[in-house]
Design a protein around this motif. Structure first.
Motif, PDB file in Angstrom:
ATOM      1  N   PRO A  85      -2.472   8.251   6.255  1.00 18.42           N
ATOM      2  CA  PRO A  85      -3.289   7.036   6.291  1.00 18.42           C
ATOM      3  C   PRO A  85      -4.400   7.015   5.242  1.00 18.42           C
ATOM      4  N   GLU A  86      -5.038   8.152   5.016  1.00 19.35           N
ATOM      5  CA  GLU A  86      -6.142   8.210   4.064  1.00 19.35           C
ATOM      6  C   GLU A  86      -5.897   9.245   2.974  1.00 19.35           C
ATOM      7  N   GLU A  87      -4.678   9.712   2.835  1.00 21.13           N
ATOM      8  CA  GLU A  87      -4.373  10.752   1.871  1.00 21.13           C
ATOM      9  C   GLU A  87      -3.321  10.260   0.886  1.00 21.13           C
ATOM     10  N   GLU A  98       0.654   7.471  -8.044  1.00 19.26           N
ATOM     11  CA  GLU A  98       0.338   8.130  -6.783  1.00 19.26           C
ATOM     12  C   GLU A  98       1.265   7.635  -5.688  1.00 19.26           C
ATOM     13  N   TYR A  99       1.298   8.376  -4.603  1.00 22.24           N
ATOM     14  CA  TYR A  99       2.016   7.928  -3.411  1.00 22.24           C
ATOM     15  C   TYR A  99       1.272   8.428  -2.185  1.00 22.24           C
TER      16      TYR A  99
END
Length: 498
Positions: free
Chosen positions: A312-314, A307-308
């Motif tokens: 901020p929260e995604e 993942e990357y």
């Protein structure tokens, strides 16, 4: 309060011994508090008379002769046939109502006119405040969310006509009952069985109990965590995972910033450090992660995803791979475990990347192995010869427990007991929302050596996520050396927590 009954073959010389950690009346202690923890005669337990710590008559040993007999109304909901649904979308379930008690089966999500549940309800006699039980078949549909659940049919059962069933009688065969809609017309048939029984019934461990209702904010899946069960000491393994690198193809990016690998087994979740790609396709971490899992692994999987962060929260996932723990190689005899390339599935879709097809050629380089199987907290019972007797334990009740959580503005607990002897563990059901729970459950163990210890502990079940790590909190425990118990004597003990 617990009862201990050690049965052993008769010996030529028997020396009476006092129960452990319990003062005698004549020990110079005049405090009424000390007397509360003395061995006490109990008139009836399991329907038999106990005099001076022994059963008064030679009777057939009951499976629950050390605890108080609890009477239940058992209702087994099997299935429905020929149910005419106005709206086939949604889920069907059966609802029971007797007095103030209400219970529901799990909703079946599949669309069927013949849903099948095969679930059992155990309604305590004290909770039956009506001579009639209503059984309702309902249907939930998202389209009718404002109107509530759709009523499909119902029937009534007179409690006074229900017959008792005593173990070891065979299970009661279910029957078909016609259910009627609001207009009184027949709308299918419901197969169910109703009988009176006690906690000795074989349906008791798997039943939904009226004295253990789930809190409103807890999923019914959690009910598996509050049922009583017997299990062996778990054999634990380290799962070592070396995350080397990943190769990502066809994403249309020159570089992938702040990419990391996320690894998860059950509730255990670890992440590598975020790293920039070294080229258009390659990301290197070379980090080792360690997990712990218990046999049998059954359906447990190691899930690895790349993942990357996009905010901020995604985050965005390049893909993931699921590795069954049963297929992981075990590290033995100091031999080398070879690393492998695993394909990443369910990669970023074409609508995100702007391509015409879903990318499926990315892969990750891992070295996975099981290391160091071992048992935990296993006190040896020296099973070298034949059994010298049976140790019986009855967990009756707990009193005046300390509140371990707050619910609806008041202190409460969801207690359950765990008893361990040798490598066999016994856990009672969880009594939800009670500081004075009554368990009345019993278990026995084979004894091979009297120089062993029986351990009993009481915990608070974090079924609704009251603790940040969902770790069950210990309220108290007691250790009982088997060598201090006299053969054939019943010990009725009330232990204060340490």
């Amino acid at each position: 309060m617990i009862m201990v009954n050690p049965f052993r073959p008769q010996q030529q010389q028997k020396v009476p011994r006092a129960p452990i950690n319990v003062p005698h009346k004549d020990s110079g202690t005049s405090s009424s508090r000390s007397y509360d923890y003395l061995l006490k005669p109990t008139p009836l337990l399991g329907g038999e008379e106990i005099v001076r710590g022994r059963f008064s008559a030679e009777k057939q040993v009951s499976p629950y002769n050390l605890v108080e007999t609890m009477h239940y109304l058992f209702v087994r909901i099997v299935k429905v046939r020929d149910l005419h649904l106005k709206n086939i979308t949604g889920s069907s379930y059966v609802s029971l109502k007797i007095g103030n008690y209400k219970g529901n089966t799990k909703p079946l999500l599949e669309h069927s006119h013949n849903p099948e549940w095969n679930e059992v309800f155990a309604i305590k006699r004290e909770h039956m405040q009506s001579p009639v039980m209503d059984v309702l078949v309902k249907h939930y549909s998202p389209e009718n969310n404002n109107e509530g659940d759709q009523f499909e049919g119902a029937l009534q059962i007179n409690i006074h006509e229900v017959h008792p069933r005593v173990s070891p009688d065979g299970p009661l065969a279910p029957n078909w009952y016609a259910i009627a809609d609001k207009n009184g017309d027949k709308n299918g048939d419901l197969m169910l069985a109703v009988w009176e029984g006690t906690q000795a019934d074989e349906a008791f461990p798997d039943a939904w109990h009226s004295d253990a209702p789930l809190p409103p904010n807890v999923s019914s899946v959690t009910y598996e965590q509050i049922r009583s069960k017997v299990y062996h000491t778990p054999r634990l393994w380290y799962i070592r995972v070396n995350v080397t690198e990943a190769q990502l193809f066809g994403y249309g990016m020159c570089r992938v910033p702040n990419a990391y690998a996320k690894l998860q087994i059950g509730n255990q979740c670890l992440k590598t450090k975020a790293a920039d790609s070294e080229g258009p396709n390659s990301i290197c971490w070379n980090e080792e992660m360690v997990f712990v899992a218990a046999e049998p692994f059954d359906d447990e999987h190691l899930i690895v995803s790349v993942e990357y962060a996009v905010g901020p929260e995604e985050y965005m996932s390049f893909g993931s791979v699921s590795i069954p723990l049963n297929s992981v190689e075990r590290y033995e005899d100091d031999r080398t475990i070879c690393s492998k390339w695993f394909n990443l599935e369910k990669s970023i879709s074409s609508d995100v990347m702007g391509n015409d097809a879903e990318i499926s050629s990315s892969k990750i380089h891992l070295c996975v192995c099981l290391d160091g199987g071992c048992n935990v907290l296993n006190e040896p019972t020296k099973q070298l010869g034949s059994s010298i007797g049976v140790l019986e334990l009855g967990v009756i009740a707990a009193q005046k427990l300390l509140p371990m959580k707050s619910r609806k503005g008041r202190g409460t607990s969801d207690p359950y007991c765990v008893a361990k002897y040798g490598d066999i563990w016994f856990r009672t059901r969880t009594i939800v929302d009670s500081l004075n729970p009554k368990f009345n459950e019993q278990h026995n163990w084979d004894v091979y050596d009297p120089a062993t210890v029986l351990t009993v502990a009481i915990f608070d079940n974090q079924i609704d996520g009251d603790s940040d790590d969902n770790k069950h909190v210990e309220i108290g425990n007691v250790r009982i050396p088997v060598s201090t118990l006299e053969s054939g004597r019943i010990y009725i003990l009330l232990y204060p927590p340490p």
